[in-house]
Motif scaffolding. Sequence first.
Motif, PDB file in Angstrom:
ATOM      1  N   VAL A 184       0.840  -1.190   0.000  1.00 32.33           N
ATOM      2  CA  VAL A 184       0.000   0.000   0.000  1.00 32.33           C
ATOM      3  C   VAL A 184       0.877   1.242   0.000  1.00 32.33           C
ATOM      4  CG1 VAL A 184      -1.768   1.276   1.239  1.00 32.33           C
ATOM      5  CG2 VAL A 184      -1.791  -1.221   1.274  1.00 32.33           C
ATOM      6  N   LEU A 185       0.657   2.120  -0.949  1.00 33.37           N
ATOM      7  CA  LEU A 185       1.373   3.391  -1.018  1.00 33.37           C
ATOM      8  C   LEU A 185       0.374   4.535  -0.993  1.00 33.37           C
ATOM      9  CD1 LEU A 185       3.914   2.528  -3.863  1.00 33.37           C
ATOM     10  CD2 LEU A 185       4.450   2.745  -1.430  1.00 33.37           C
ATOM     11  N   SER A 186       0.773   5.660  -0.432  1.00 35.76           N
ATOM     12  CA  SER A 186      -0.082   6.845  -0.466  1.00 35.76           C
ATOM     13  C   SER A 186       0.786   8.094  -0.487  1.00 35.76           C
ATOM     14  CB  SER A 186      -1.030   6.877   0.738  1.00 35.76           C
ATOM     15  OG  SER A 186      -0.331   7.179   1.928  1.00 35.76           O
ATOM     16  N   ALA A 187       0.234   9.177  -1.010  1.00 27.88           N
ATOM     17  CA  ALA A 187       0.967  10.436  -1.109  1.00 27.88           C
ATOM     18  C   ALA A 187      -0.039  11.582  -1.210  1.00 27.88           C
ATOM     19  CB  ALA A 187       1.892  10.427  -2.314  1.00 27.88           C
ATOM     20  N   LYS A 188       0.477  12.802  -1.190  1.00 26.89           N
ATOM     21  CA  LYS A 188      -0.393  13.980  -1.230  1.00 26.89           C
ATOM     22  C   LYS A 188      -0.697  14.443  -2.650  1.00 26.89           C
ATOM     23  CE  LYS A 188       0.894  15.813   3.301  1.00 26.89           C
ATOM     24  NZ  LYS A 188       1.430  16.988   4.052  1.00 26.89           N
ATOM     25  N   THR A 189       0.141  14.038  -3.629  1.00 28.61           N
ATOM     26  CA  THR A 189      -0.068  14.467  -5.013  1.00 28.61           C
ATOM     27  C   THR A 189       0.187  13.297  -5.954  1.00 28.61           C
ATOM     28  OG1 THR A 189       2.243  15.147  -5.332  1.00 28.61           O
ATOM     29  CG2 THR A 189       0.719  16.797  -4.428  1.00 28.61           C
ATOM     30  N   GLU A 190      -0.222  13.471  -7.219  1.00 34.27           N
ATOM     31  CA  GLU A 190       0.005  12.435  -8.223  1.00 34.27           C
ATOM     32  C   GLU A 190       1.490  12.198  -8.441  1.00 34.27           C
ATOM     33  OE1 GLU A 190      -2.457  12.124 -11.814  1.00 34.27           O
ATOM     34  OE2 GLU A 190      -3.482  13.937 -11.110  1.00 34.27           O
ATOM     35  N   SER A 191       2.256  13.276  -8.528  1.00 37.45           N
ATOM     36  CA  SER A 191       3.700  13.123  -8.747  1.00 37.45           C
ATOM     37  C   SER A 191       4.360  12.447  -7.556  1.00 37.45           C
ATOM     38  CB  SER A 191       4.336  14.498  -9.000  1.00 37.45           C
ATOM     39  OG  SER A 191       4.147  15.360  -7.884  1.00 37.45           O
ATOM     40  N   ARG A 225       2.903   3.983   8.260  1.00 36.00           N
ATOM     41  CA  ARG A 225       2.847   5.185   7.426  1.00 36.00           C
ATOM     42  C   ARG A 225       1.479   5.850   7.562  1.00 36.00           C
ATOM     43  NH1 ARG A 225       7.308   3.948   7.564  1.00 36.00           N
ATOM     44  NH2 ARG A 225       8.832   3.651   5.903  1.00 36.00           N
ATOM     45  N   ARG A 226       1.473   7.172   7.554  1.00 38.17           N
ATOM     46  CA  ARG A 226       0.217   7.911   7.589  1.00 38.17           C
ATOM     47  C   ARG A 226      -0.421   7.902   6.201  1.00 38.17           C
ATOM     48  NH1 ARG A 226      -0.304  14.428   8.727  1.00 38.17           N
ATOM     49  NH2 ARG A 226      -2.552  14.591   8.366  1.00 38.17           N
ATOM     50  N   PRO A 227      -1.697   7.548   6.080  1.00 37.06           N
ATOM     51  CA  PRO A 227      -2.340   7.499   4.753  1.00 37.06           C
ATOM     52  C   PRO A 227      -2.701   8.889   4.238  1.00 37.06           C
ATOM     53  CG  PRO A 227      -3.911   6.879   6.459  1.00 37.06           C
ATOM     54  CD  PRO A 227      -2.588   7.056   7.141  1.00 37.06           C
ATOM     55  N   PHE A 228      -2.451   9.097   2.923  1.00 34.45           N
ATOM     56  CA  PHE A 228      -2.832  10.347   2.264  1.00 34.45           C
ATOM     57  C   PHE A 228      -3.869  10.051   1.176  1.00 34.45           C
ATOM     58  CE2 PHE A 228       1.519  11.239   3.857  1.00 34.45           C
ATOM     59  CZ  PHE A 228       1.195  12.283   4.718  1.00 34.45           C
ATOM     60  N   ASN A 229      -4.302  11.072   0.457  1.00 42.76           N
ATOM     61  CA  ASN A 229      -5.435  10.934  -0.457  1.00 42.76           C
ATOM     62  C   ASN A 229      -5.118  10.128  -1.714  1.00 42.76           C
ATOM     63  OD1 ASN A 229      -5.927  14.027   0.815  1.00 42.76           O
ATOM     64  ND2 ASN A 229      -7.648  12.629   0.900  1.00 42.76           N
ATOM     65  N   TYR A 230      -3.948  10.330  -2.292  1.00 44.54           N
ATOM     66  CA  TYR A 230      -3.585   9.587  -3.505  1.00 44.54           C
ATOM     67  C   TYR A 230      -3.018   8.230  -3.077  1.00 44.54           C
ATOM     68  CZ  TYR A 230      -4.300  13.804  -6.250  1.00 44.54           C
ATOM     69  OH  TYR A 230      -4.851  14.907  -6.854  1.00 44.54           O
ATOM     70  N   ARG A 231      -3.646   7.158  -3.549  1.00 47.52           N
ATOM     71  CA  ARG A 231      -3.297   5.825  -3.048  1.00 47.52           C
ATOM     72  C   ARG A 231      -3.073   4.840  -4.190  1.00 47.52           C
ATOM     73  NH1 ARG A 231      -7.093   5.310   2.402  1.00 47.52           N
ATOM     74  NH2 ARG A 231      -6.570   7.401   3.203  1.00 47.52           N
ATOM     75  N   ARG A 232      -2.214   3.866  -3.890  1.00 44.87           N
ATOM     76  CA  ARG A 232      -1.891   2.833  -4.885  1.00 44.87           C
ATOM     77  C   ARG A 232      -1.678   1.520  -4.149  1.00 44.87           C
ATOM     78  NH1 ARG A 232       2.348   4.615  -9.174  1.00 44.87           N
ATOM     79  NH2 ARG A 232       0.407   5.501  -9.988  1.00 44.87           N
ATOM     80  N   GLY A 277      -5.816   5.417  -7.171  1.00 42.78           N
ATOM     81  CA  GLY A 277      -7.022   6.231  -7.088  1.00 42.78           C
ATOM     82  C   GLY A 277      -6.889   7.352  -6.081  1.00 42.78           C
ATOM     83  N   PHE A 278      -7.901   8.201  -6.077  1.00 37.65           N
ATOM     84  CA  PHE A 278      -7.955   9.318  -5.131  1.00 37.65           C
ATOM     85  C   PHE A 278      -9.032   9.007  -4.109  1.00 37.65           C
ATOM     86  CE2 PHE A 278      -9.635  13.324  -3.545  1.00 37.65           C
ATOM     87  CZ  PHE A 278      -8.471  14.015  -3.213  1.00 37.65           C
ATOM     88  N   TYR A 279      -8.654   9.065  -2.850  1.00 32.45           N
ATOM     89  CA  TYR A 279      -9.568   8.717  -1.776  1.00 32.45           C
ATOM     90  C   TYR A 279      -9.911   9.964  -0.973  1.00 32.45           C
ATOM     91  CZ  TYR A 279     -11.252   6.732   2.643  1.00 32.45           C
ATOM     92  OH  TYR A 279     -11.995   6.444   3.749  1.00 32.45           O
ATOM     93  N   SER A 280     -11.171  10.295  -0.891  1.00 36.35           N
ATOM     94  CA  SER A 280     -11.614  11.417  -0.058  1.00 36.35           C
ATOM     95  C   SER A 280     -12.173  10.867   1.243  1.00 36.35           C
ATOM     96  CB  SER A 280     -12.676  12.237  -0.789  1.00 36.35           C
ATOM     97  OG  SER A 280     -13.777  11.424  -1.134  1.00 36.35           O
ATOM     98  N   VAL A 281     -11.760  11.441   2.328  1.00 32.25           N
ATOM     99  CA  VAL A 281     -12.152  10.941   3.642  1.00 32.25           C
ATOM    100  C   VAL A 281     -13.623  11.229   3.906  1.00 32.25           C
ATOM    101  CG1 VAL A 281     -11.712  11.086   6.118  1.00 32.25           C
ATOM    102  CG2 VAL A 281      -9.820  11.321   4.494  1.00 32.25           C
ATOM    103  N   ARG A 282     -14.383  10.189   4.162  1.00 34.25           N
ATOM    104  CA  ARG A 282     -15.786  10.335   4.550  1.00 34.25           C
ATOM    105  C   ARG A 282     -16.241   9.024   5.182  1.00 34.25           C
ATOM    106  NH1 ARG A 282     -15.806   9.802  -1.076  1.00 34.25           N
ATOM    107  NH2 ARG A 282     -17.044   8.060  -1.901  1.00 34.25           N
ATOM    108  N   ASP A 283     -17.279   9.124   5.951  1.00 30.29           N
ATOM    109  CA  ASP A 283     -17.797   7.942   6.635  1.00 30.29           C
ATOM    110  C   ASP A 283     -18.432   6.989   5.625  1.00 30.29           C
ATOM    111  OD1 ASP A 283     -17.009   8.938   9.069  1.00 30.29           O
ATOM    112  OD2 ASP A 283     -18.927   9.929   9.457  1.00 30.29           O
ATOM    113  N   ARG A 284     -18.097   5.725   5.737  1.00 30.61           N
ATOM    114  CA  ARG A 284     -18.654   4.718   4.831  1.00 30.61           C
ATOM    115  C   ARG A 284     -19.217   3.574   5.658  1.00 30.61           C
ATOM    116  NH1 ARG A 284     -16.472   4.900  -0.550  1.00 30.61           N
ATOM    117  NH2 ARG A 284     -14.933   6.558  -0.804  1.00 30.61           N
TER     118      ARG A 284
END
Length: 375
Positions: A256-263, A295-302, A327-334
């Motif tokens: 699992v990878l995550s980051a703040k931007t696409e780059s 690792r802290r999860p960010f919005n851009y994930r792979r 994909g891009f993950y937006s935090v919301r209750d699911r």
Amino acid sequence: MAMAGGVSIRLPLKGGYLYSEGGIHSPDGHCRAFDANAKGTVSGSGVGIVVLKRLEDALNDNDTIDAIIKGSAINNDGTVKVSYSAPSIEGQAKANASAQIMAEVEPENITYIEAHGTGTPLGEPIEVAALTQVFAAKTEDKNFCALGAVKTNIGHLDAAAGVAGLIKTILALKHQLIPPSLNFEQPNPQIDFENSPFYVNTKPSVWSKDNNTPRCSGVSSFGMGGTNAHVIVEEAPPLQVNKGAGEQGRKYNLLVLSAKTESAIETATNNLVEYLKQHPEINLADVAYTLQVGRRPFNYRRILVCENDRDAIEAFSNKDTSRVTTGFYSVRDREIVFMFPGQGTQYADMGKELYQSEPVLKTRSIAVRNCSNLY
């Protein structure tokens, strides 16, 4: 499991000191352990913490082991010295010998000593004399054991001085490299190195060993009031290389990878690929665990489900979209739902492999059965 260490912070951090002739501080701001020009030590600030665990438990838990503390000893000189602040050959020798006895290690197998090494005119001659007394009782070999002192690098850390020497020694064992002791040019004339088992290591040296004998070292730390402490530290046991998928505890691993931007997600992917290439011995399950938990999860994930390091490198490098999901993950209750497709794709034993390889599924099997009973 326990944590042990020391802390010493001097304020202001960039403050100096007033040199006094005959005191413990160096006149030129350098610690010259074992050297003819040794005239005192320098102070420093630092924090050092180590995690301690029984070796048997650490092995059973598949922990990362950096070194083994084989034995230790501590005593106090009491009245057997000329003054409160003066060291004692007898007290230091007893501590060294007691630690070796507890560790069941012979002196000829100890090839590095991390000395107390304050760089004072009186300290090193007594320390080397005490070590020589203990070693000479069991071996006549000369100049086989390196000496070093971390105080020449970072100064005297007071309450953290002992753990600093311990951590330095553990790192030396881990990297199989003995670092140099700084500021050494000519030996202190009061130390007879030629007729002792010791020499001062002045350059980075490969820490060689006999095939059947683990690398072993001693670490000393002394208190001004006469307290002497010595530990015997041995290199960690050889790692059990887990390159096969079956040896990693499960057939597949989720990276699992995550980051703040696409780059940034692309950079993180490339960094992971390079790391896996440079460390083929790594346990992929450890990598997966760290990526998921450490690792802290960010919005851009792979994510990628893979069998081994080679599989992961190939999939990430080729940007295999059929396997690598981005994909891009937006935090919301699911809400969590348990879905059944109901289109005839089920078959007997379809969840058997998952049940056998994932312990968490076994623990949740009752809940799963209860859920299935609703339909």
